[in-house]
Design a protein around this motif. Structure first.
Motif: not given
Length: 592
Positions: A358-359, A365-366, A368, A534, A541, A543, A546-547
């Motif tokens: 996680a971030p 931003l976490g 992958d 992703s 995950a 995020w 989302l990034a």
């Protein structure tokens, strides 16, 4: 009656026919344009373990008629099309036509549902304007129109299918499977249609006939219906372009939701090098786009009626979308901050112990699925995407300036280019040259020049009709002097600004090809590719998805706000600048 070839209309028709023949020939010659031995491709598709001996390859060439050469096979393929013979799949060995028809039926059903969503969004945007008699669609409708279908499809799948669990996320087994894909495909189209209609309505409602009808006691519903009928004919060609855009957007949406439509069929055929199936699918998509454009022209003629059919009908100037100058600056600052921060970090380091983190302070931003820094990959991906988009933008600008002095050529070629969405061209280029950044850039460049060329052609006609050029000719100025000192500078500057405003849109088109696997390849940190990678672990995950999704949304917002700000300035500037972002129509009289 057909226009003589010596007239501009006849030359445009001839150019249109020539470009269509060139596209069809390209599709028919795909087995040779790919640079690979077609017989070896068929052998690998049928049996990956069989050795490609000269005898085995010769037998395949004789079986498929490949030994006759490309031109002979092209003639055989073209002659079979009127009989419904699209060839035989290299992978399955079955006829291509049933697969194309089956996929086309699914895609037409999806596009019909998406069109219903688009009309609903259009009504929601237009209704307040009809009720108040003023106002415009504003930046909200423009933002909806700028959303890429593949991005919206990922978001609605994540929210409506994964997090909330309301609807299924893949397959095609019933009406409920159609809702999320139709929303993803229809919302951008509805935003564009709504903005076109709502921006044109206020000016129409201020026309003299509306005031007379109100004075005569005509009810508001009848006036609204008449105003809509007045608005629609000039906008019908734009409606046709929206429908053509649905064919390209359907490829991405079908890929996200695993829908067995014609777009996903074409994409799968390109990746597996099943070229006969790819030929049939692309031909169906091209025919769908051309039929849609022709239907739009017929509808427009019916709406105009015989009295106005030849003269046409234009709309009063619509009000520009209001955008504060700070909006593009803020969006650009946020993007530049993320890009600059990410460029200082390593996008390729793999740390399996930090997978899907996680971030945090270490990874803002976490990470992958391979433990790579998402912020670093976001920053480096932006640099490569924007650089490629800038190169494509420059190539489109140069081509537009070159052919803008040939209006008949511009019109005919633009009609065919507009019928080919970037995804379809990307599939063809990937089949011929293989997927990659260069192929994606070529695909986007091939269809990004028509708006710029139309802009350049309109400006050339306006400058050539101006009084000061007549004076220059009267005093003996040479054609070369007039071209280099007057015409070209007057055309190049506005078209260059127009091209720069299209830069974010070109970057989004490149990202869409990367998302479909037709552009940059792993481990390249390209935004569309990041979003695609992703999806495999979006539940664990989110995020990581989302990034790039937020970055692409910011890019779309930057495109909308920059265009709106420039459009607002153009409306108050000289007439040549005003053409930069408005709907371009052939001018019937010299500009004053």
């Amino acid at each position: 009656m057909l226009a003589p070839l010596s007239t501009p209309g006849g030359r445009a028709a001839l150019t249109r026919l020539g470009c269509l023949v060139a596209v069809l020939a390209t599709v028919g010659l795909l087995p040779w344009l790919s640079g690979r031995d077609p017989a070896l491709t068929v052998l690998r598709a049928r049996s990956a373990e069989q050795e490609g001996t000269p005898e085995a390859l010769a037998a395949i060439r004789a079986d498929l008629g490949l030994d006759a050469g490309p031109l002979s096979l092209l003639g055989s393929w073209a002659s079979g099309l009127p009989r419904g013979d699209f060839g035989t799949s290299w992978v399955s060995g079955t006829d291509v036509l049933p697969s194309v028809v089956s996929g086309l039926q699914v895609s037409l059903a999806l596009m019909g549902a998406a069109l219903a969503v688009a009309l609903l969004i259009t009504c929601l945007i237009v209704a307040p304007v009809l009720v108040r008699g003023r106002g415009s669609a504003g930046s909200f409708a423009a933002m909806l129109a700028a959303l890429p279908e593949f991005l919206l499809a990922t978001v609605v799948l994540l929210v409506g299918g994964v997090w909330l669990g309301w609807l299924p996320t893949s397959g095609w087994l019933g009406p409920q499977y159609m809702i999320l894909p139709a929303v993803a495909l229809g919302v951008p189209a509805g935003g564009l249609l709504g903005r076109l209609v709502a921006d044109a309505l206020p000016a129409v409602l201020e026309e003299r006939w509306v005031e007379l009808w109100r004075g005569a006691g005509v009810n508001k519903a009848r006036i609204s219906a008449a105003a809509l009928r007045r608005v629609l004919p000039p906008l019908v060609p734009q409606f046709g372009m929206v429908a053509v855009g649905l064919t390209g957007g359907a490829v991405a949406v079908e890929a996200v939701f695993a829908i067995p439509g014609i777009g996903r069929t074409a994409l799968g055929a390109a990746k597996s090098q099943d070229l006969p199936l790819l030929q049939g699918a692309v031909l169906a998509l091209l025919a769908l786009g051309l039929v849609t454009g022709a239907a739009a022209a017929v509808v427009r003629r019916r709406l105009l009626g015989p009295a106005l059919r030849d003269a046409g009908l234009s709309l009063p100037a619509s009000r520009p979308v209001r955008a504060h100058p700070a909006v593009p600056a803020v969006l650009g600052l946020v993007l530049l901050t993320c890009i600059g921060w990410g460029l200082l970090r390593d996008p390729y380091t793999v740390d399996t112990t930090a997978r899907l983190q996680a971030p945090s302070w270490a990874y803002p931003l976490g990470t992958d699925g391979l433990g790579r820094d998402v912020l670093a990959r976001l920053g480096h991906g932006a640099a490569s995407t924007v650089g490629t988009a800038a190169a494509v933008c420059l190539a489109s600008l140069l081509l537009a300036l070159a052919i803008g002095f040939l209006p008949s050529l511009t019109t005919g070629a633009s009609d065919i280019a507009n019928a080919l969405p970037p995804v379809i061209v990307g599939i063809l280029v990937a089949a011929a040259a293989g997927p990659g950044t260069g192929g994606a850039a070529l695909a986007v460049a091939l269809i990004s020049w028509p708006p710029l060329a139309a802009h350049a052609a309109a400006l050339v006609q306006e400058v050539r009709a101006s009084t000061f050029l007549l004076t220059q000719r009267a005093i003996g100025a040479s054609p070369l002097w007039i071209l280099t000192r007057h015409v070209l500078p007057s055309v190049a500057a506005p078209v260059t600004r127009h091209a720069l405003l299209r830069l974010p849109g070109i970057a989004l088109a490149l990202a869409s090809l990367g998302f479909l696997g037709l552009g940059a390849q792993p481990p390249a940190p390209e935004w569309g590719l990041l979003l695609d990678e992703s999806r495999a672990y979006v539940e664990r995950a989110p995020w990581a998805a989302l990034a790039p999704a937020v970055a692409l949304a910011l890019l779309a917002g930057l495109a909308v706000s920059s265009a709106a700000f420039a459009e607002g300035g153009a409306r108050t500037g000289p007439s040549r600048t005003r053409l930069a972002l408005t709907a371009l129509r052939p001018r019937k009289e010299p500009a004053r």
